[in-house]
Structure formats: C-alpha cells, structure tokens
Design an enzyme around this catalytic site. Structure first.
Site, PDB file in Angstrom:
ATOM      1  N   ALA A   1      34.348  43.595  37.102  1.00  0.00           N
ATOM      2  CA  ALA A   1      32.660  44.329  37.255  1.00  0.00           C
ATOM      3  C   ALA A   1      32.577  45.080  38.474  1.00  0.00           C
ATOM      4  CB  ALA A   1      31.984  42.941  37.298  1.00  0.00           C
TER       5      ALA A   1
ATOM      6  N   VAL B   1      31.331  36.748  33.385  1.00  0.00           N
ATOM      7  CA  VAL B   1      31.757  38.282  33.602  1.00  0.00           C
ATOM      8  C   VAL B   1      32.492  38.520  34.838  1.00  0.00           C
ATOM      9  CG1 VAL B   1      30.880  40.568  34.412  1.00  0.00           C
ATOM     10  CG2 VAL B   1      29.363  39.506  32.771  1.00  0.00           C
ATOM     11  N   CYS B   2      33.815  38.941  34.470  1.00  0.00           N
ATOM     12  CA  CYS B   2      34.926  39.000  35.487  1.00  0.00           C
ATOM     13  C   CYS B   2      34.505  39.715  36.817  1.00  0.00           C
ATOM     14  CB  CYS B   2      36.258  39.498  34.966  1.00  0.00           C
ATOM     15  SG  CYS B   2      37.397  39.736  36.111  1.00  0.00           S
ATOM     16  N   ILE B   3      34.756  38.972  37.799  1.00  0.00           N
ATOM     17  CA  ILE B   3      34.050  39.963  39.163  1.00  0.00           C
ATOM     18  C   ILE B   3      34.980  40.979  39.542  1.00  0.00           C
ATOM     19  CG2 ILE B   3      35.536  38.290  40.853  1.00  0.00           C
ATOM     20  CD1 ILE B   3      33.109  38.467  42.740  1.00  0.00           C
TER      21      ILE B   3
END
Lengths: 130, 99, 127, 99, 127, 130
Positions: A82, A77-79
C-alpha cells in the site's frame, strides 16, 4: 468451511477483482465463513474511497465495503504494498508526513503476517490475480 | 487439488503449464479469459480432451456467457456458476491459481 | 479445528514462482511474503517453474535500470530456515539454463516431481 | 517501423506475433523481460536468427545486465542503451509496442 | 511542421487490439480512445489480431459477471465515421472463429496484409 | 524531434513505467522535445503524491514530478481512467463530492483528447505498457 481470499490486482483493470468478489459473495451465501480478504500487490487499490466509476458501472470499492459491513469481513490491505502505491489510512498518513489519506470504510491496513495467518487458519486459501 | 486458469491459451503459457502439472483426480477450472480454451474444435480443446482422461475440467458459466461462447463449449466439460466454484474449492484440499 | 490445535498448526506452504524478475514486481513481492512468513515456523517450500527460474540467475546487475537487485536475498533465505528451493528441470532446459547458472543451491526436479510437490502442499501461494 | 517487445517468448505470444508482423527494413527492440528471447542457444534465438535476415534486432543493455544474461546474447543482435532506444525511435517513422 | 500545417494535419491512426474483452480493461479503454478520437477527424483504422478478435464476438451477455457489455459499441462506430475495421484471418482461424461470428461487418485480411497496414500507419496505439 | 509518451501501467508493479521514465530522460538529454507524457489505464497511479516507497528504492512519482519541473513537461493524467481508479485533483474531488485528493505536483488531469492531440502533434508516439 473457512475460506481466505487473496486479491492481487487493482480495480477495473483486471477481472480478478470481480471474480474474487463474486466468489466471496457466493461462499457467504452458501454459509461458509470468510476468515479474511487480503489485498496484495495492486490489489491494495481496491481500498481507495476516492474512486468515481461511471454511473452505469459497478463501484468496486463500495461493493467490498458493503459486503464487508454486512458480513463483518476482515478486509486487510498489505501495508508494504500500500505504501508503495499510495494507499494510506489516517495513522499512516500522519506517520509518513502525508497531507491526506484515501482508505475506504471497512478496510484496514496491516502487515503481510496477516496473509500467512490466513493461510494457516483458513481451510482454503483462494487466490485471484493476473 | 483444484487448479484455476484465467488467461487464454494463445496469450499465455499458464494453461499449458497448468495441464502439465495436474494430477489424476485433480480438477481444472477455467475462469475469466481462460474459458476460451474450452471452445469446441480448437487446439486447446484437443489438449483438454486429452487431459480430461485423468482430470475433471470445468468452466465458469458467467464468463462463458459474457464472452459469447455459450453453446460452443466442448463435450465433457462441466459448467459451474460462482456457487459451483465455491463447491469445487471446498471439495478439493487445496486451490492453486495459475497466475 | 480447536483453538489448541490452531496454536501449533504447521502447514505445508508452497510458494510458486512463475515470473521473471524486474519486468513486474511479483517476484520481489513474493519474496517479501516468504521473508515475513518465515517467522511463522511453517513447513515452507519454494518452487521455481517457467519464467520463475530466471529469478535465480547469477550475475544480475540492476544499476542500469535503477531498481534494487534482490537476487542476493535468495542466498539469505537459509538464515531464515527457508531451505527447500525446488527448480523444475524442464523449465531450465527450455531456457538454455543449467543449475550452475543459479545463485543458490537448489534441488532440480522433474515436472512430474514438481506435480507431486504441489499435490502434497496444503497452502499454495502464487502471485 | 520500430517494434518493441517487453515480455518473454515463453510467457506470452507478443514476441511471436511481433515477428510475424515485422517487415523487411523494420527494427525489433527487445526490452524489459523481452530480452531473454535473445539468449544464445534457445528456441526463440533461432527464430530471431531467421528474422534477422530481413529485420534488425536490438536488445536494451540495461535490461540484459539486470537479468544476468550479459555475455549470453546471440550473435547478430545489437545492444543499445536508453539513448540508443531514443535514436531507434527517431530513425523509424513509427513505433509499435507489442503489448 | 508549421502551425498552419498542424491545424489541418490528418494522420493515419491505427488502433491495435490484441486482448480479449472483460478479463482486462484494455479492450474497453481502447474503445473509449477511439470514440473520443473520432472527433479529431483523422484517418482511423482498427486492427483486431490475436485475442483481440474475441472483442467482436456476437452474443456476449455480461449479466452474470456484473460488467457492462460494450460489444454493441463496435456497431455504433459507423456513426462516428470509424468504418475501417480489419480482422486478421490467421487469428480467427487459430481460435475456431469465422467472419459470421462477429458482431460488425469487418474486412478480414491476411497477416501479410495486416503487416502492410501497420507499416503504412503513422500513429500506432496499442494498449 | 518531438516525442509523445504513453504510459499504460502503474508504478512499481510494471517496469513499463521505469522504461518510460528512462526513455523520456534520455530523449531530453539528447535535446529532443517531449510534447506530452500521457498516463492512461493504471498509468494514472503514477500521479499520486501519497506513495511512500521503501527508503532504498526509487520514488516514481517524485521522479516524474522533478523531471517535469526541470523540463516543463506536460504530464497529463486521463480523467476517465483516473476517476475509476481514485486519482483526483482538488477540482475533481470537489465536483465529485470527495473529501480529499491525491494528485502530485506537476501532473494535471485532462481528457483523452490530449492523447489524440499528442499523436497528431508529435513526430513519434512511444507506448509503454504491460
């Protein structure tokens, strides 16, 4: 062959997520390798363990988590995406002073570099979005 | 190159833009709401017929069936399932999603 | 692909921008990928077609909508060695725009040339 | 009725569908990415010019400025801010968003 | 509006459906509003225009995409006293569809009549 | 005049949310009443307190919560849409056996009837979506 999968939309709202899942499953069944599934934009919301779909409907998060466990998938998941949208793991929650987290088992939060790396390492990058 | 289109040609311009950028030898795969474009006797189908001279056209069968248009797909378009989608992605050196 | 080769792999990356800025976040989050991706020393090109050409409009002022104006970032791309920006002429024409309306120097190319650029790319990122 | 359109006329069909369903005395307000339709000298602007004979056309100024097209809005279109949007919604008995 | 009037208010609700089913969730979640709304005894009409007409296609089979086929629910609307379904002829024609392709009895009307229906409505819900 | 606001999209991804906020604020400043703001579809994600936007960006959740507190707004998140997407309050989390919740202050979870009621009671329903 090595595939990388990019998922750009959130669960239930866009079929993109379903197609990405079916594609990933079919690729694994055909013996291909999935280098990574990267969740970007609203795609990060696939990774919340708090979803409670109707009982006669698919559970999109569980489905990813289970496929991930079975095939040792790297579900990233892209920080940045997110954080904006409120998808946190325990570390991130602590770091940001938030009183809870919602990430599901089998997902990990990491940077956009993981997407670029997937583009470099995989033979094909396949994108699913709106 | 394999191109994918997932929206109807009536709602969005991704279908037209995709066809305008597909080259001889490329493949176009219609998925999700994109499959309606291949319905027999419609204006988008005419465009596909024209494009099919240079480009291979595919539609994703599970999406066709979901939308109740099985049996109404124009001639010259090949139906594939998810495994067939994977094969197409493997056969072509790159995949471009027209989002 | 051997481990050795992987280390030094340089691929042709193409970022395809087809969406207007601000109405949705795709243009901004695409730019964030480009910036991060610059560190990987790949062969990077950016394509602006359809509504994507609006991203490069001069004179954007987002004060009234309380969002960040990210258009100056396109000017900063050069500092990241991202220098190949291609804009499709047909897309500009259809929207009543000309090269002079754009915030950065770009290469304006035809749809046919854009097609070739896409075909020559090895990784296409579209959001 | 007040109609709102928030997408470009190139990307989606909501602009055209809205104009096809606006009646004499209605108002159309272009917001967000919808404002590009009012740019001088374009095909959508010609359609707006036609529609403006029966329908009042407005654009949301903060969105126009954000997109760098202030000063390029066609004649006959009125600029409003968010307060003006509220006024329009209050003046018309219903509001229909063309999503 | 007085409290007394509010209690018995009956408004003309129009649900505008412009999107194809399954590709996005809007059609399904719109239908969920219609079902809940039926309990409020308002004057309800449903309009299907543009890609919204696809929602009513006969013969939908969603097994292959692992999503729920909600098209039979349109047939159940009658039991909720939701009986006014309007489909725009121009939208059907453009998509190569006819009334016989639809899963429920509807009233096929012209774009001009649709315009009047919209104008006469008091609450327009579009998703 | 009494307005009801319908927000159909999630934070940051679609400007719809921003326009809805600016409209609501402007209506209040003009002395209008906001009967209710109803969050549907991905709009439910406006109500998560876990979002951490970049420091130079607006905080969409906080902005709603603060406007809500100041004007005693009724900010209602659709329960069915919220469950699917993983937006829960304490009660819902308990009821569904989930180990956490993420709803932000000032938001409440309720049924779709609240949207219909808003349509009946308000003089105008204004919708913001994709």
């Amino acid at each position: 062959m090595k595939f990388a999968i990019l998922v750009n939309e959130g669960p239930y709202t866009h079929q993109a997520v379903d197609t990405a899942y079916q594609f990933t499953k079919a690729a694994l069944e055909k013996g291909h390798e999935i280098f990574r599934v990267f969740f970007y934009h609203d795609g990060v919301n696939n990774g919340t363990r708090l979803m409670v779909p109707p009982q006669d409907d698919r559970n999109i998060q569980k489905r990813w988590s289970e496929l991930g466990e079975k095939h040792k998938l790297d579900l990233v998941v892209c920080i940045a995406a997110a954080q904006r949208r409120g998808l946190l793991d325990e570390n991130e929650a602590k770091r940001q002073g938030k009183d809870g987290n919602n990430i599901a088992p089998g997902f990990r939060i990491s940077g956009l570099g993981q997407l670029i790396e997937a583009g470099i390492q995989a033979d094909r990058l396949v994108t699913f979005g709106d | 190159m394999l191109h994918t289109v997932n929206k109807t040609p009536y709602e969005r311009n991704s279908f037209d833009s995709c066809l305008a950028h597909a080259r001889k030898g490329d493949a176009v795969l219609l998925i999700e709401d994109g499959v309606y474009a291949a319905m027999k006797g419609t204006a988008p189908a005419k465009k596909l017929e024209q494009a099919a001279k240079a480009v291979a056209i595919y539609v994703l069968q599970p999406d066709v069936e979901a939308r109740g248009i099985a049996g109404r797909i124009m001639d010259g378009v090949k139906l594939v399932d998810y495994a067939g989608f994977v094969d197409l992605a493997a056969e072509h050196p790159t995949v471009q999603a027209w989002l | 692909m051997s481990e050795e080769m992987e280390g030094g792999t340089v691929k042709k990356f193409l970022y395809v921008n087809r969406k207007a800025p601000y109405g949705t976040i795709y243009a901004l989050e695409s730019l964030e990928v480009v910036l991060i991706g610059a560190a990987f020393e790949q062969d990077v090109s950016l394509a602006f077609i359809d509504d994507g050409v609006y991203e490069l409009m001069k004179g954007q002022n987002t004060k009234g909508i309380d969002m960040k104006n990210f258009s100056p970032t396109y000017r900063a791309l050069e500092g990241y060695d991202v220098e190949k920006l291609y804009v499709e002429k047909e897309s500009l024409d259809a929207r009543g725009l000309a090269e002079a309306d754009l915030i950065v120097p770009v290469k304006v190319i035809s749809a046919r040339e854009m097609t070739d650029l896409m075909a020559e790319s090895e990784v296409v990122l579209s959001f």
